[in-house]
Motif scaffolding. Structure first.
Motif, short mmCIF file in Angstrom:
data_model
loop_
_atom_site.label_atom_id
_atom_site.label_comp_id
_atom_site.label_asym_id
_atom_site.label_seq_id
_atom_site.Cartn_x
_atom_site.Cartn_y
_atom_site.Cartn_z
N SER A 279 0.82 -1.22 0.00
CA SER A 279 0.00 0.00 0.00
C SER A 279 0.85 1.26 0.00
O SER A 279 0.53 2.24 -0.69
N LEU A 280 1.95 1.25 0.76
CA LEU A 280 2.79 2.44 0.84
C LEU A 280 3.48 2.73 -0.49
O LEU A 280 3.55 3.89 -0.92
N GLY A 319 12.38 5.62 4.12
CA GLY A 319 12.43 5.67 5.57
C GLY A 319 11.21 5.03 6.23
O GLY A 319 11.35 4.27 7.19
N LEU A 320 10.04 5.32 5.70
CA LEU A 320 8.82 4.73 6.25
C LEU A 320 8.80 3.22 6.08
O LEU A 320 8.39 2.48 6.99
N GLU A 321 9.22 2.75 4.91
CA GLU A 321 9.25 1.31 4.66
C GLU A 321 10.15 0.60 5.67
O GLU A 321 9.82 -0.44 6.23
N LEU A 322 11.33 1.17 5.89
CA LEU A 322 12.29 0.56 6.80
C LEU A 322 11.84 0.65 8.25
O LEU A 322 12.06 -0.27 9.04
N MET A 323 11.20 1.74 8.62
CA MET A 323 10.74 1.91 10.01
C MET A 323 9.56 0.99 10.33
O MET A 323 9.48 0.41 11.41
N LEU A 324 8.63 0.91 9.37
CA LEU A 324 7.45 0.08 9.61
C LEU A 324 7.77 -1.40 9.58
O LEU A 324 7.11 -2.21 10.25
N ARG A 325 8.78 -1.80 8.77
CA ARG A 325 9.19 -3.21 8.67
C ARG A 325 7.98 -4.11 8.49
O ARG A 325 7.69 -4.99 9.31
#
Length: 326
Positions: A279-280, A319-325
């Motif tokens: 989705s992101l 950054g969001l992809e890596l933080m949300l994992r």
């Protein structure tokens, strides 16, 4: 683990070297075409050749039973192309002027082609029928580009048609003697090997890193496989070859979203357990496309500050992809 990261970097470099060999061979093989025809054919071939890393990774991942790696890579690569690649080219050139009315057809085709796999994924997966539909969409796009090119080059085509058959045979013989065909197959062989090894390394590394293969594909692999587009765009920007940048950009996005995702589904149909995983990246594609259209349609150019904004969108996405994992 450090050795595996080093091996992954070296494989991406090898992948880029193979891609450059293929691009060089394609460039030599289109010598002798008329100016308009040469531009049209070069745009198609360059876009297809810079998408070869994604294609070979899709084939390797499909046969390895890990299609989600390739799907994440393809969706992420389209975001990288429309943000980091074009933004980087703008930083180098300072300003990219947009010539012509490309957004009337090409931009719309790129947008709908980019969304096509997302729409087909809404039922929870990609079947072979979905793959067939995507390949047909790519062929229709290809036909549209070729027909449009013919309409714009009637005069040149008529002049080229007056050349004798013997002249064209001699030209083809001359081109074959420069080793372009050999370079082409060598580049493809290098890419096939490196792509296969990249998929194997990803499968080994993702459990240790603590992130899913989807996130790894969306960010890390997509950065690696778009190195050819980035290299080509930066080089073209330095020479102010805007048509090459935009042609490669649009063609690569359409090729990734239709032809390569279609081939992946034909080889290995799969179901998506968590559609939220993508989705992101889908939202990021819509955002960068909207910004790109807004920037280029208002002033018919892309300025350095706007390129920085596009790069910033990619950094936020990564950054969001890596933080949300996910």
């Amino acid at each position: 683990m450090p050795l595996k990261f080093l091996a992954l970097i070296l494989l991406f470099v090898l992948l880029t070297v193979g891609t450059r060999l293929v691009i060089r061979a394609f460039d030599r093989l289109v010598l002798g075409f008329s100016n308009r025809g040469k531009l049209a054919v070069a745009a198609i071939l360059v876009a297809l050749s810079t998408s070869l890393p994604e294609l070979f990774i899709a084939v390797a991942a499909g046969f390895s039973g890990r299609p989600e790696i390739s799907l994440a890579n393809l969706l992420g690569a389209n975001v990288v192309n429309l943000s980091l690649v074009v933004g980087g080219a703008t930083l180098i050139a300072g300003s990219l002027p947009i010539v012509g009315d490309y957004w009337h057809w090409e931009l719309a085709a790129m947008f709908f082609a980019g969304l096509a796999p997302v729409l087909l994924l809404m039922d929870g997966g990609l079947s072979r029928l979905d793959g067939f539909i995507l390949v047909v969409i790519y062929l229709l796009y290809l036909e549209g580009v070729i027909i449009d090119g013919k309409k714009k080059s009637v005069a040149e085509a008529s002049v080229a048609a007056k050349r004798g058959l013997l002249t064209r045979v001699k030209e083809w013989h001359r081109k074959k003697k420069d080793g372009s065909v050999l370079i082409l197959f060598l580049g493809i062989a290098v890419m096939m090997f490196s792509a296969d090894q990249i998929v194997k390394l990803i499968v080994q590394m993702t459990p240790t890193l603590g992130i899913s293969s989807v996130v790894f594909g969306l960010v890390m692999v997509s950065l690696g496989t778009t190195l050819p587009e980035l290299t080509l765009s930066v080089g073209a920007a330095a020479k102010k070859e805007v048509a090459l940048i935009m042609g490669n950009l649009f063609g690569s996005i359409v090729t990734n979203a239709t032809l390569i995702v279609g081939v992946l589904a034909l080889i290995s149909p799969f179901e998506t357990e968590k559609m939220a995983n993508y989705s992101l990246v889908n939202m990021a594609f819509v955002v960068v496309f909207g910004l790109f259209w807004l920037f280029t349609s208002t002033k018919k150019r892309l300025d350095r500050f706007e390129g920085i904004i596009l790069i910033g969108v990619f950094l936020v996405f990564a950054g969001l992809e890596l933080m949300l994992r996910v």
